[in-house]
Design a protein around this motif. Structure first.
Motif, PDB file in Angstrom:
ATOM      1  N   GLU A   1       0.849  -1.192   0.000  1.00 60.62           N
ATOM      2  CA  GLU A   1       0.000   0.000   0.000  1.00 60.62           C
ATOM      3  C   GLU A   1       0.894   1.254   0.000  1.00 60.62           C
ATOM      4  OE1 GLU A   1      -3.130   2.428   2.836  1.00 60.62           O
ATOM      5  OE2 GLU A   1      -2.381   0.482   3.503  1.00 60.62           O
ATOM      6  N   VAL A   2       0.611   2.169  -0.917  1.00 61.91           N
ATOM      7  CA  VAL A   2       1.461   3.360  -1.067  1.00 61.91           C
ATOM      8  C   VAL A   2       0.964   4.481  -0.161  1.00 61.91           C
ATOM      9  CG1 VAL A   2       2.309   5.096  -2.684  1.00 61.91           C
ATOM     10  CG2 VAL A   2       1.993   2.728  -3.440  1.00 61.91           C
ATOM     11  N   LYS A   3       1.871   4.983   0.685  1.00 65.43           N
ATOM     12  CA  LYS A   3       1.540   6.129   1.541  1.00 65.43           C
ATOM     13  C   LYS A   3       2.440   7.291   1.135  1.00 65.43           C
ATOM     14  CE  LYS A   3       0.020   3.282   5.387  1.00 65.43           C
ATOM     15  NZ  LYS A   3       0.286   2.814   6.760  1.00 65.43           N
ATOM     16  N   LYS A   4       1.819   8.335   0.632  1.00 66.30           N
ATOM     17  CA  LYS A   4       2.582   9.453   0.060  1.00 66.30           C
ATOM     18  C   LYS A   4       3.498  10.120   1.086  1.00 66.30           C
ATOM     19  CE  LYS A   4      -0.412  10.649  -3.802  1.00 66.30           C
ATOM     20  NZ  LYS A   4      -1.307  11.671  -4.391  1.00 66.30           N
ATOM     21  N   HIS A   5       3.044  10.170   2.337  1.00 65.01           N
ATOM     22  CA  HIS A   5       3.855  10.871   3.337  1.00 65.01           C
ATOM     23  C   HIS A   5       5.195  10.168   3.568  1.00 65.01           C
ATOM     24  CE1 HIS A   5       4.775  13.565   6.626  1.00 65.01           C
ATOM     25  NE2 HIS A   5       5.164  12.516   7.318  1.00 65.01           N
ATOM     26  N   VAL A   6       5.189   8.829   3.535  1.00 65.62           N
ATOM     27  CA  VAL A   6       6.430   8.069   3.730  1.00 65.62           C
ATOM     28  C   VAL A   6       7.381   8.348   2.569  1.00 65.62           C
ATOM     29  CG1 VAL A   6       7.446   5.762   3.947  1.00 65.62           C
ATOM     30  CG2 VAL A   6       5.265   6.261   5.055  1.00 65.62           C
ATOM     31  N   LEU A   7       6.831   8.375   1.353  1.00 68.24           N
ATOM     32  CA  LEU A   7       7.658   8.680   0.176  1.00 68.24           C
ATOM     33  C   LEU A   7       8.221  10.096   0.274  1.00 68.24           C
ATOM     34  CD1 LEU A   7       5.421   7.175  -2.662  1.00 68.24           C
ATOM     35  CD2 LEU A   7       7.501   6.185  -1.710  1.00 68.24           C
ATOM     36  N   TRP A   8       7.386  11.040   0.687  1.00 64.39           N
ATOM     37  CA  TRP A   8       7.828  12.436   0.833  1.00 64.39           C
ATOM     38  C   TRP A   8       8.963  12.531   1.847  1.00 64.39           C
ATOM     39  CZ3 TRP A   8       7.617  15.455   5.296  1.00 64.39           C
ATOM     40  CH2 TRP A   8       7.958  16.798   5.127  1.00 64.39           C
TER      41      TRP A   8
ATOM     42  N   LYS B   1       9.897  -0.025  -1.286  1.00 63.48           N
ATOM     43  CA  LYS B   1       8.837  -0.962  -1.700  1.00 63.48           C
ATOM     44  C   LYS B   1       7.622  -0.191  -2.215  1.00 63.48           C
ATOM     45  CE  LYS B   1       9.951  -4.715   1.554  1.00 63.48           C
ATOM     46  NZ  LYS B   1       9.458  -5.496   2.694  1.00 63.48           N
ATOM     47  N   MET B   2       7.286   0.901  -1.513  1.00 63.90           N
ATOM     48  CA  MET B   2       6.125   1.706  -1.928  1.00 63.90           C
ATOM     49  C   MET B   2       6.348   2.345  -3.293  1.00 63.90           C
ATOM     50  SD  MET B   2       4.946   3.683   1.523  1.00 63.90           S
ATOM     51  CE  MET B   2       4.209   2.795   2.895  1.00 63.90           C
ATOM     52  N   ALA B   3       7.578   2.841  -3.536  1.00 65.55           N
ATOM     53  CA  ALA B   3       7.883   3.470  -4.826  1.00 65.55           C
ATOM     54  C   ALA B   3       7.762   2.442  -5.954  1.00 65.55           C
ATOM     55  CB  ALA B   3       9.286   4.068  -4.794  1.00 65.55           C
ATOM     56  N   LEU B   4       8.295   1.238  -5.728  1.00 69.62           N
ATOM     57  CA  LEU B   4       8.187   0.172  -6.728  1.00 69.62           C
ATOM     58  C   LEU B   4       6.727  -0.238  -6.921  1.00 69.62           C
ATOM     59  CD1 LEU B   4      11.271  -1.982  -5.655  1.00 69.62           C
ATOM     60  CD2 LEU B   4      11.049  -0.713  -7.786  1.00 69.62           C
ATOM     61  N   SER B   5       5.982  -0.292  -5.815  1.00 71.54           N
ATOM     62  CA  SER B   5       4.565  -0.668  -5.886  1.00 71.54           C
ATOM     63  C   SER B   5       3.757   0.364  -6.668  1.00 71.54           C
ATOM     64  CB  SER B   5       3.978  -0.809  -4.477  1.00 71.54           C
ATOM     65  OG  SER B   5       4.638  -1.829  -3.766  1.00 71.54           O
ATOM     66  N   SER B   6       4.102   1.652  -6.494  1.00 75.25           N
ATOM     67  CA  SER B   6       3.357   2.693  -7.211  1.00 75.25           C
ATOM     68  C   SER B   6       3.565   2.556  -8.721  1.00 75.25           C
ATOM     69  CB  SER B   6       3.781   4.090  -6.737  1.00 75.25           C
ATOM     70  OG  SER B   6       5.056   4.433  -7.216  1.00 75.25           O
ATOM     71  N   LYS B   7       4.788   2.185  -9.115  1.00 73.95           N
ATOM     72  CA  LYS B   7       5.057   1.984 -10.550  1.00 73.95           C
ATOM     73  C   LYS B   7       4.333   0.736 -11.065  1.00 73.95           C
ATOM     74  CE  LYS B   7       7.445   5.590 -11.121  1.00 73.95           C
ATOM     75  NZ  LYS B   7       6.799   6.706 -11.801  1.00 73.95           N
TER      76      LYS B   7
END
Length: 198
Positions: free
Chosen positions: A15-22, A99-105
């Motif tokens: 599950e992608v959480k934008k705040h973690v990526l930011w 993992k989230m960045a790869l999942s978003s792609k």
């Protein structure tokens, strides 16, 4: 893409959480900063130490030296000094963000799996362009992920402003999010699993 079905859910289905990526991108960019900016304080500016006008009787405000911040050529008050912008971020957060960045792609269907990148033994930008054209990605921002550093492939793609080449070891959130599309070789996929597998 059909090949996306062979991607592991625990790495490409998070599950992608934008705040973690930011948070991780902010940390990455902070680490990249040189921090060499510097200004001179009033104690470091070169000027005469003579008192510029008498203390009393001129009608002007009292001033001691030419190096005060209010004068042109004087020191800078509270200006920047060399500093290190690095701050620690937990490894778990960095790993999760990757993992989230790869999942978003993967969710955007912006990942292609290839067996290899056919460049040959000599760097050729022309072959790099042909490869991207064959993938239908010419002109798009592309990140190529290799199992380890490969100078021939790196030199073939480095003249293309819309392409980046990274080994699995250097894979990072900022570059993944920068790219419109990821091209991952199958040997790289195994290394990604090794690096990010729990």
């Amino acid at each position: 893409m059909s090949e996306l079905s062979e991607l592991r859910e625990d790495i490409f289905g998070v599950e992608v959480k934008k705040h973690v990526l930011w948070e991780v991108v902010k940390w990455q960019l902070a680490c990249r900063r040189q921090g060499t900016h510097s200004t001179k304080t009033r104690g470091e500016v070169a000027y005469s130490g003579r008192k510029i006008l008498p203390q009393k009787g001129t009608g002007n405000a009292r001033h001691g030296d030419r190096g005060a911040p209010i004068f042109v050529g004087g020191g800078v008050a509270h200006g920047p000094k060399p500093r290190d912008y690095y701050y620690p971020l937990p490894k778990k957060v960095r790993k999760l963000a990757l993992k989230m960045a790869l999942s978003s792609k993967a969710q955007e269907k912006a990942i292609s799996l290839v067996d290899q990148i056919p460049i040959g033994d000599v760097p050729k930008t022309k072959k790099a362009v042909e490869f991207l054209r064959a993938q239908g990605l010419e002109g798009k921002k592309v990140l190529l992920v290799l199992p380890e550093k490969d100078d021939v492939i790196y030199k073939s793609f480095r003249n293309l402003p819309y392409a980046k080449v990274l080994p699995v070891e250097g894979l990072n959130v900022y570059d993944i999010l920068w790219a419109d599309h990821l091209i991952i070789t199958r040997p790289s996929l195994e290394k990604i699993y090794e690096r990010l597998g729990s």
